[in-house]
Design a protein around this motif. Structure first.
Motif, mmCIF file in Angstrom:
data_model
loop_
_atom_site.group_PDB
_atom_site.id
_atom_site.type_symbol
_atom_site.label_atom_id
_atom_site.label_comp_id
_atom_site.label_asym_id
_atom_site.label_seq_id
_atom_site.Cartn_x
_atom_site.Cartn_y
_atom_site.Cartn_z
ATOM 1 N N GLY A 65 79.651 45.318 65.775
ATOM 2 C CA GLY A 65 80.600 44.214 65.690
ATOM 3 C C GLY A 65 80.010 43.000 65.000
ATOM 4 N N PRO A 66 80.687 41.852 65.118
ATOM 5 C CA PRO A 66 80.241 40.626 64.442
ATOM 6 C C PRO A 66 78.836 40.223 64.880
ATOM 7 C CG PRO A 66 82.477 40.377 65.304
ATOM 8 C CD PRO A 66 81.948 41.659 65.858
ATOM 9 N N ARG A 67 78.105 39.671 63.935
ATOM 10 C CA ARG A 67 76.746 39.205 64.216
ATOM 11 C C ARG A 67 76.739 37.678 64.243
ATOM 12 N NH1 ARG A 67 72.420 43.217 61.202
ATOM 13 N NH2 ARG A 67 73.225 45.165 62.111
ATOM 14 N N PHE A 68 76.215 37.132 65.336
ATOM 15 C CA PHE A 68 76.211 35.677 65.523
ATOM 16 C C PHE A 68 74.877 35.101 65.077
ATOM 17 C CE2 PHE A 68 75.025 32.001 68.056
ATOM 18 C CZ PHE A 68 76.118 31.160 67.860
ATOM 19 N N GLY A 69 74.955 34.085 64.204
ATOM 20 C CA GLY A 69 73.762 33.339 63.804
ATOM 21 C C GLY A 69 72.678 34.197 63.172
ATOM 22 N N GLU A 70 73.076 35.211 62.403
ATOM 23 C CA GLU A 70 72.093 36.181 61.915
ATOM 24 C C GLU A 70 71.071 35.547 60.971
ATOM 25 O OE1 GLU A 70 71.891 40.694 60.082
ATOM 26 O OE2 GLU A 70 73.704 39.496 59.757
ATOM 27 N N VAL A 71 69.799 35.892 61.219
ATOM 28 C CA VAL A 71 68.704 35.589 60.284
ATOM 29 C C VAL A 71 68.374 36.916 59.606
ATOM 30 C CG1 VAL A 71 66.377 34.695 60.018
ATOM 31 C CG2 VAL A 71 67.861 33.790 61.833
ATOM 32 N N GLY A 72 68.706 37.022 58.322
ATOM 33 C CA GLY A 72 68.658 38.305 57.637
ATOM 34 C C GLY A 72 67.274 38.900 57.508
ATOM 35 N N GLN A 73 66.261 38.082 57.388
ATOM 36 C CA GLN A 73 64.896 38.579 57.264
ATOM 37 C C GLN A 73 63.956 37.583 57.936
ATOM 38 O OE1 GLN A 73 62.503 40.543 57.240
ATOM 39 N NE2 GLN A 73 62.074 41.204 55.107
ATOM 40 N N ILE A 74 63.317 38.025 59.020
ATOM 41 C CA ILE A 74 62.419 37.122 59.740
ATOM 42 C C ILE A 74 60.971 37.305 59.307
ATOM 43 C CG2 ILE A 74 63.943 37.071 61.754
ATOM 44 C CD1 ILE A 74 61.953 38.917 63.181
ATOM 45 N N LEU A 75 60.702 38.326 58.474
ATOM 46 C CA LEU A 75 59.335 38.574 58.035
ATOM 47 C C LEU A 75 59.037 37.781 56.770
ATOM 48 C CD1 LEU A 75 59.190 42.468 58.473
ATOM 49 C CD2 LEU A 75 58.634 40.697 60.152
ATOM 50 N N ASN A 76 57.826 37.227 56.703
ATOM 51 C CA ASN A 76 57.403 36.614 55.446
ATOM 52 C C ASN A 76 56.863 37.697 54.514
ATOM 53 O OD1 ASN A 76 54.710 37.175 56.219
ATOM 54 N ND2 ASN A 76 54.513 35.170 57.226
ATOM 55 N N ASP A 77 56.431 37.314 53.320
ATOM 56 C CA ASP A 77 56.010 38.301 52.324
ATOM 57 C C ASP A 77 54.850 39.157 52.817
ATOM 58 O OD1 ASP A 77 57.955 37.385 50.647
ATOM 59 O OD2 ASP A 77 56.619 36.095 49.457
ATOM 60 N N VAL A 78 53.912 38.523 53.516
ATOM 61 C CA VAL A 78 52.741 39.273 53.996
ATOM 62 C C VAL A 78 53.156 40.241 55.092
ATOM 63 C CG1 VAL A 78 50.507 39.079 55.153
ATOM 64 C CG2 VAL A 78 51.151 37.433 53.365
ATOM 65 N N GLU A 79 53.963 39.768 56.065
ATOM 66 C CA GLU A 79 54.389 40.623 57.164
ATOM 67 C C GLU A 79 55.258 41.775 56.667
ATOM 68 O OE1 GLU A 79 54.572 36.985 60.462
ATOM 69 O OE2 GLU A 79 56.312 37.513 59.229
ATOM 70 N N GLY A 80 56.128 41.470 55.698
ATOM 71 C CA GLY A 80 57.008 42.508 55.162
ATOM 72 C C GLY A 80 56.299 43.540 54.325
ATOM 73 N N SER A 81 55.044 43.288 53.970
ATOM 74 C CA SER A 81 54.273 44.213 53.130
ATOM 75 C C SER A 81 53.124 44.859 53.892
ATOM 76 C CB SER A 81 53.728 43.464 51.900
ATOM 77 O OG SER A 81 54.786 42.887 51.152
ATOM 78 N N THR A 82 53.243 44.850 55.222
ATOM 79 C CA THR A 82 52.176 45.431 56.044
ATOM 80 C C THR A 82 52.095 46.950 55.847
ATOM 81 O OG1 THR A 82 52.510 43.692 57.694
ATOM 82 C CG2 THR A 82 51.305 45.657 58.396
#
Length: 560
Positions: free
Chosen positions: A183-200
């Motif tokens: 269903g609907p998403r409230f206050g969504e933060v689409g990506q919480i990882l920074n570049d380093v975290e997202g490239s682990t």
């Protein structure tokens, strides 16, 4: 033979089977829809394979939610299952509806067909098994994004290949009304990882642990508003991973999309206020007159908070302040003329910040004492409560427990009825008085009141006494003493609002007027007071605080 009961469902199955057998007598039947009992377009179906694979029965004539039978297995209404790798079916009220899965183009140059998968996939395959997370935040504020810290843990299947690259992972954060995050998403933060975290990187068999992820999120709103009671996170691959790979979720959500893991956790409202004391101060007016209405009143209310336990409370329609009159100093018992809300819209929405007390410096409202006297409303009380219409479901507490949370102020010096200030009178002896013969005297009386004094009408309202005294204060009374010279009509004289109260002609019983001023009859005195049993009752005071007002005039002795 005895009677036999025929099962209509069994009869329907036999009928359908008979029809199908007749069709197959001519040879082979080709399915003409998108599928026929789970077979694809144009696929030849033999009689034996048909009955080995599926029978679909519609019995909507017998109930509103009919099951289906697939390959001898009962499927309930809305049950879903796969036939092979590319066909998904659902039981729809006795009818089996099947759809062929549409494949999305793989985002790599050489996708390959993998056993057990419907669609071609990229060569690199990552099998995610479990996903978990922990979120912490300080001083959550409803309606505002506040800093949060997040730890995530993802486990992978042992045969997952080592993966090293950029933009590999994505984790989104949102609020939801659904425990599965649908269903609907409230206050969504689409990506919480920074570049380093997202490239682990990940190594075969080892989990992906990322601690201390920092972002901002409306953490304080979740659980505080209607239908948003879960915090959810979704783990998937990055938008443009390099190298491209296929993420396969073991037991992922949904029957078709298996490329993400969503975990939701229930969240209670974090906003909380703990009050320890309530103080009310009457600012104005100085006087509230009984039996009047629409008296403009201003009160200051201060609620002291426990600074260690209270968080920020922000939103709309947060507070409720009731006012009422009571005969008890704690406001218990019957509430008289209760007003359910005296706060303005601005005050009602007032934010309580961490470390502060809640104060309403000027609560303006009108007091109604119609039909009431001061003895019936000795205390004006105020109750502070959580507004039932609050936009957030915050926690409202008092320590020690005070339910309701009430403070009362005394009306003793505020509520007034009639306050008499001064008595004036004069007397006349009849012109036809004959010395030596008893005669009445006639007295004209006026009693002044404070300007705010109320109107008084009724019966048995007043009492006027006349007596002789040896002193000018009337403390040494002497005969004659007449305890009440008012007639019933006089005693029912109306006091107009603001006064004065006048008695034009009061007549005493006959007495020896020739002794006035002689001997111990130095002064003639008039005493005024409230009647013993006035109807209706009213609040009576004198400016001196005494029960009566006495005024004495010196008399000259006629024999001297």
């Amino acid at each position: 033979m005895g009677d036999r009961t025929v099962n209509p469902h069994r009869l329907l199955v036999v009928t359908v089977a008979t029809c199908v057998i007749l069709l197959f007598l001519s040879g082979t039947v080709s399915s003409q829809g998108s599928n026929f009992f789970g077979y694809s377009y144009g696929e030849d179906i033999s009689l034996s394979s048909l009955f080995a694979d599926s029978v679909s029965i519609s019995t909507s004539d017998f109930s509103n939610r009919e099951p289906c039978v697939f390959r001898g297995e009962l499927k309930l209404h809305n049950d879903k299952w796969h036939i092979g790798t590319c066909t998904m079916c659902i039981c729809n009220n006795g009818t089996m509806d099947c759809d062929i899965i549409s494949c999305v183009t793989a985002k790599c140059s050489n996708p390959v067909k993998i056993d057990g998968e419907c669609c071609p996939l990229c060569h690199y395959r990552v099998f995610a098994e479990t996903f978990d997370w922990e979120l912490t935040g300080e001083n959550p504020i409803p309606g505002q994004e506040t800093p949060v810290s997040i730890d995530i843990d993802v486990t992978f299947r042992d045969d997952t290949r080592d993966l090293e690259g950029d933009d590999l992972w994505s984790v989104s954060l949102f609020g939801s009304s659904d425990p599965l995050g649908d269903g609907p998403r409230f206050g969504e933060v689409g990506q919480i990882l920074n570049d380093v975290e997202g490239s682990t990187d990940i190594t075969n068999g080892d989990p992906l642990d990322l601690d201390g992820i920092e972002t901002e999120f409306e953490f304080g709103t979740i659980g505080c508003i209607d239908d948003v009671n879960y915090i959810c996170m979704e783990f998937t691959k990055g938008d443009a991973p390099d190298p491209e790979f296929t993420l396969i979720v073991e037991g992922g959500r949904g029957d078709v999309s298996r490329d993400s893991l969503v975990v939701c956790k229930p969240q209670a409202c974090q906003s909380r206020v703990v009050f320890t004391d309530l103080e009310a101060t009457l600012i104005s007016p100085d006087i509230i007159v009984e039996n009047t209405d629409n008296t403009d009143t201003t009160v200051k209310l201060k609620a002291t908070t426990d600074k260690l336990l209270t968080t920020t409370v922000a939103g709309e329609d947060l507070w409720q302040v009731k006012t009422f009159f009571s005969t008890n100093t704690n406001g218990r018992g019957i509430r008289v003329n209760e007003q359910p809300q005296i706060l303005t819209a601005v005050q009602d929405d007032q934010t309580l910040n961490t470390g502060e007390n809640l104060a309403f410096n000027e609560m303006d409202f009108q007091v109604d004492l119609s039909g009431l006297i001061c003895d019936e409303v000795p205390f004006m009380c105020f109750e502070l409560a959580k507004n039932p219409a609050a936009s957030i479901d915050y926690t409202f507490e008092t320590q020690p427990v005070q339910d309701p949370f009430v403070e009362c102020v005394s009306m003793e010096d505020v509520c007034k009825g009639v306050v008499f200030t001064e008595l004036e009178w004069s007397r006349e002896i009849p012109e036809d008085h004959v010395p030596g013969i008893d005669s009445p005297i006639f007295i004209e009386t006026s009693v002044d009141v404070e300007p705010y004094s109320r109107e008084v009408t009724g019966v048995d309202l007043w009492q006027v006494s006349v007596f002789a005294s040896r002193d000018m204060l009337g403390n040494e009374r002497r005969d004659p003493i007449y305890s009440d010279v008012l007639t019933p009509i006089d005693a029912a004289t109306t006091l107009p609002q603001g006064g004065p109260l006048t008695f034009p002609t009061l007549e005493t019983p006959p007495f020896d007027v020739d002794k006035m001023g002689c001997g111990e009859f130095r002064y003639l005195c008039v005493e005024f007071q409230k009647g013993d049993n006035p109807i209706p009752d009213f609040t009576y005071e004198t400016i001196s605080g005494e029960d009566t007002i006495v005024k004495c005039h010196p008399e000259d002795c006629a024999g001297m």
